[in-house]
Design a protein around this motif. Structure first.
Motif, PDB file in Angstrom:
ATOM      1  N   HIS A  63      34.916 -14.467  -2.124  1.00  0.00           N
ATOM      2  CA  HIS A  63      33.587 -13.906  -1.841  1.00  0.00           C
ATOM      3  C   HIS A  63      33.153 -14.251  -0.419  1.00  0.00           C
ATOM      4  CE1 HIS A  63      29.512 -12.528  -2.528  1.00  0.00           C
ATOM      5  NE2 HIS A  63      29.071 -13.697  -2.088  1.00  0.00           N
ATOM      6  N   GLN A  64      33.397 -15.491   0.014  1.00  0.00           N
ATOM      7  CA  GLN A  64      33.027 -15.891   1.373  1.00  0.00           C
ATOM      8  C   GLN A  64      33.838 -15.132   2.417  1.00  0.00           C
ATOM      9  OE1 GLN A  64      30.483 -17.729   2.333  1.00  0.00           O
ATOM     10  NE2 GLN A  64      29.897 -17.980   0.195  1.00  0.00           N
ATOM     11  N   LEU A  65      35.125 -14.947   2.157  1.00  0.00           N
ATOM     12  CA  LEU A  65      35.948 -14.169   3.097  1.00  0.00           C
ATOM     13  C   LEU A  65      35.494 -12.716   3.154  1.00  0.00           C
ATOM     14  CD1 LEU A  65      39.591 -15.450   2.596  1.00  0.00           C
ATOM     15  CD2 LEU A  65      38.041 -15.864   4.505  1.00  0.00           C
ATOM     16  N   ASN A  66      35.139 -12.148   1.995  1.00  0.00           N
ATOM     17  CA  ASN A  66      34.630 -10.773   1.960  1.00  0.00           C
ATOM     18  C   ASN A  66      33.329 -10.668   2.745  1.00  0.00           C
ATOM     19  OD1 ASN A  66      34.351  -8.056   1.255  1.00  0.00           O
ATOM     20  ND2 ASN A  66      33.166  -8.592  -0.577  1.00  0.00           N
ATOM     21  N   ASN A  67      32.451 -11.641   2.590  1.00  0.00           N
ATOM     22  CA  ASN A  67      31.183 -11.653   3.320  1.00  0.00           C
ATOM     23  C   ASN A  67      31.440 -11.703   4.831  1.00  0.00           C
ATOM     24  OD1 ASN A  67      28.436 -11.842   3.886  1.00  0.00           O
ATOM     25  ND2 ASN A  67      28.395 -14.057   3.563  1.00  0.00           N
ATOM     26  N   LEU A  68      32.365 -12.569   5.246  1.00  0.00           N
ATOM     27  CA  LEU A  68      32.682 -12.691   6.669  1.00  0.00           C
ATOM     28  C   LEU A  68      33.282 -11.391   7.214  1.00  0.00           C
ATOM     29  CD1 LEU A  68      33.017 -14.578   9.202  1.00  0.00           C
ATOM     30  CD2 LEU A  68      35.316 -14.974   8.351  1.00  0.00           C
ATOM     31  N   THR A  69      34.251 -10.826   6.509  1.00  0.00           N
ATOM     32  CA  THR A  69      34.907  -9.624   7.020  1.00  0.00           C
ATOM     33  C   THR A  69      33.982  -8.418   7.024  1.00  0.00           C
ATOM     34  OG1 THR A  69      35.842  -9.205   4.833  1.00  0.00           O
ATOM     35  CG2 THR A  69      37.235 -10.331   6.417  1.00  0.00           C
ATOM     36  N   SER A  70      33.124  -8.299   6.012  1.00  0.00           N
ATOM     37  CA  SER A  70      32.218  -7.145   5.997  1.00  0.00           C
ATOM     38  C   SER A  70      31.233  -7.214   7.163  1.00  0.00           C
ATOM     39  CB  SER A  70      31.480  -7.059   4.670  1.00  0.00           C
ATOM     40  OG  SER A  70      30.648  -8.186   4.478  1.00  0.00           O
ATOM     41  N   ARG A  71      30.773  -8.400   7.502  1.00  0.00           N
ATOM     42  CA  ARG A  71      29.873  -8.554   8.647  1.00  0.00           C
ATOM     43  C   ARG A  71      30.607  -8.355   9.974  1.00  0.00           C
ATOM     44  NH1 ARG A  71      24.926 -11.515   7.461  1.00  0.00           N
ATOM     45  NH2 ARG A  71      24.872 -11.947   5.231  1.00  0.00           N
ATOM     46  N   TYR A  72      31.872  -8.795  10.036  1.00  0.00           N
ATOM     47  CA  TYR A  72      32.654  -8.671  11.259  1.00  0.00           C
ATOM     48  C   TYR A  72      32.978  -7.204  11.550  1.00  0.00           C
ATOM     49  CZ  TYR A  72      36.287  -9.538  14.727  1.00  0.00           C
ATOM     50  OH  TYR A  72      37.032  -9.541  15.880  1.00  0.00           O
ATOM     51  N   VAL A  73      33.278  -6.438  10.517  1.00  0.00           N
ATOM     52  CA  VAL A  73      33.672  -5.039  10.707  1.00  0.00           C
ATOM     53  C   VAL A  73      32.516  -4.201  11.241  1.00  0.00           C
ATOM     54  CG1 VAL A  73      34.375  -2.953   9.444  1.00  0.00           C
ATOM     55  CG2 VAL A  73      35.554  -5.107   9.046  1.00  0.00           C
ATOM     56  N   VAL A  74      31.301  -4.451  10.785  1.00  0.00           N
ATOM     57  CA  VAL A  74      30.161  -3.635  11.221  1.00  0.00           C
ATOM     58  C   VAL A  74      29.497  -4.164  12.491  1.00  0.00           C
ATOM     59  CG1 VAL A  74      29.697  -2.812   8.901  1.00  0.00           C
ATOM     60  CG2 VAL A  74      28.499  -4.838   9.742  1.00  0.00           C
ATOM     61  N   ALA A  75      29.965  -5.303  13.003  1.00  0.00           N
ATOM     62  CA  ALA A  75      29.341  -5.894  14.189  1.00  0.00           C
ATOM     63  C   ALA A  75      29.688  -5.105  15.442  1.00  0.00           C
ATOM     64  CB  ALA A  75      29.800  -7.335  14.350  1.00  0.00           C
ATOM     65  N   ASP A  76      28.763  -5.139  16.411  1.00  0.00           N
ATOM     66  CA  ASP A  76      29.036  -4.484  17.685  1.00  0.00           C
ATOM     67  C   ASP A  76      29.918  -5.399  18.546  1.00  0.00           C
ATOM     68  OD1 ASP A  76      27.170  -6.442  18.153  1.00  0.00           O
ATOM     69  OD2 ASP A  76      25.911  -5.236  19.472  1.00  0.00           O
ATOM     70  N   ALA A  77      30.267  -4.923  19.722  1.00  0.00           N
ATOM     71  CA  ALA A  77      31.213  -5.648  20.588  1.00  0.00           C
ATOM     72  C   ALA A  77      30.663  -7.005  21.025  1.00  0.00           C
ATOM     73  CB  ALA A  77      31.545  -4.804  21.802  1.00  0.00           C
ATOM     74  N   ALA A  78      29.359  -7.091  21.275  1.00  0.00           N
ATOM     75  CA  ALA A  78      28.770  -8.354  21.725  1.00  0.00           C
ATOM     76  C   ALA A  78      28.846  -9.417  20.618  1.00  0.00           C
ATOM     77  CB  ALA A  78      27.325  -8.144  22.154  1.00  0.00           C
ATOM     78  N   ARG A  79      28.532  -9.028  19.388  1.00  0.00           N
ATOM     79  CA  ARG A  79      28.590  -9.982  18.270  1.00  0.00           C
ATOM     80  C   ARG A  79      30.030 -10.371  17.954  1.00  0.00           C
ATOM     81  NH1 ARG A  79      25.241  -8.737  13.144  1.00  0.00           N
ATOM     82  NH2 ARG A  79      25.899 -10.853  12.745  1.00  0.00           N
ATOM     83  N   THR A  80      30.938  -9.407  18.061  1.00  0.00           N
ATOM     84  CA  THR A  80      32.346  -9.706  17.817  1.00  0.00           C
ATOM     85  C   THR A  80      32.865 -10.686  18.864  1.00  0.00           C
ATOM     86  OG1 THR A  80      32.666  -7.498  16.895  1.00  0.00           O
ATOM     87  CG2 THR A  80      34.636  -8.681  17.530  1.00  0.00           C
ATOM     88  N   GLY A  81      32.497 -10.463  20.110  1.00  0.00           N
ATOM     89  CA  GLY A  81      32.897 -11.377  21.181  1.00  0.00           C
ATOM     90  C   GLY A  81      32.323 -12.772  20.979  1.00  0.00           C
ATOM     91  N   ALA A  82      31.070 -12.837  20.557  1.00  0.00           N
ATOM     92  CA  ALA A  82      30.447 -14.139  20.303  1.00  0.00           C
ATOM     93  C   ALA A  82      31.158 -14.860  19.158  1.00  0.00           C
ATOM     94  CB  ALA A  82      28.965 -13.966  19.984  1.00  0.00           C
TER      95      ALA A  82
END
Length: 119
Positions: A63-82
Motif C-alpha cells: 500500500h505504501q509503495l502504491n501510494n508513493l508511485t501513484s503520487r510520483y506518476v502524476v507529479a510535474d517535473a519540479a516535484r519529480t526532480g525534488a
C-alpha cells in the motif's frame, strides 16, 4: 618440447608480474564486493523503511509503495526532480553511515609474512 618450470622460491619477472596482476585483481574484486554489498544494504534500509511505514505487514508495504508511485506518476517535473534529489541525499547519507560502520572492511586483509611465501 620445452616447458617453462620455475623452481620453488625463485621469482622471475613473469612471476612478479603475475603476482602484481593477482594483487590488482584481488583488490578490485574486494572493492567491488564492498561497494555492491553497501549498495544492497542501503536498498535494504529503504525496504525496511517502507515496511515499517506499512506496519511491518506485506499488505501495508505494498500500500505504501502504491501510494508513493501513484503520487510520483502524476507529479510535474519540479516535484519529480525534488523527489529525486531527496532520494539521492537520503541514499548518500545511508551509504555514508553504512560505510562508517564497515570501515574496517574497506581494504582487504593483509597476509602475514609467513603466509605470503606459501601462497
Amino acid at each position: 618440447m620445452a616447458t617453462n618450470i620455475s623452481k620453488p622460491g625463485r621469482v622471475g619477472t613473469g612471476g612478479a608480474r603475475r603476482s602484481e596482476w593477482r594483487s590488482i585483481a584481488n583488490f578490485t574484486l574486494h572493492g567491488l564486493g564492498f561497494v555492491g554489498s553497501t549498495l544492497l544494504m542501503t536498498w535494504g534500509l529503504f525496504f525496511l523503511f517502507f515496511l515499517a511505514l506499512g506496519g511491518f505487514s506485506f499488505d501495508g508495504f505494498i500500500h505504501q509503495l502504491n501510494n508513493l508511485t501513484s503520487r510520483y506518476v502524476v507529479a510535474d517535473a519540479a516535484r519529480t526532480g525534488a523527489f529525486l534529489n531527496m532520494f539521492a541525499i537520503a541514499h548518500m547519507i545511508l551509504s555514508a553511515a553504512i560505510i562508517t560502520f564497515r570501515r574496517d572492511r574497506i581494504l582487504p586483509e593483509r597476509k602475514s609474512e609467513g603466509e605470503r611465501h606459501h601462497g
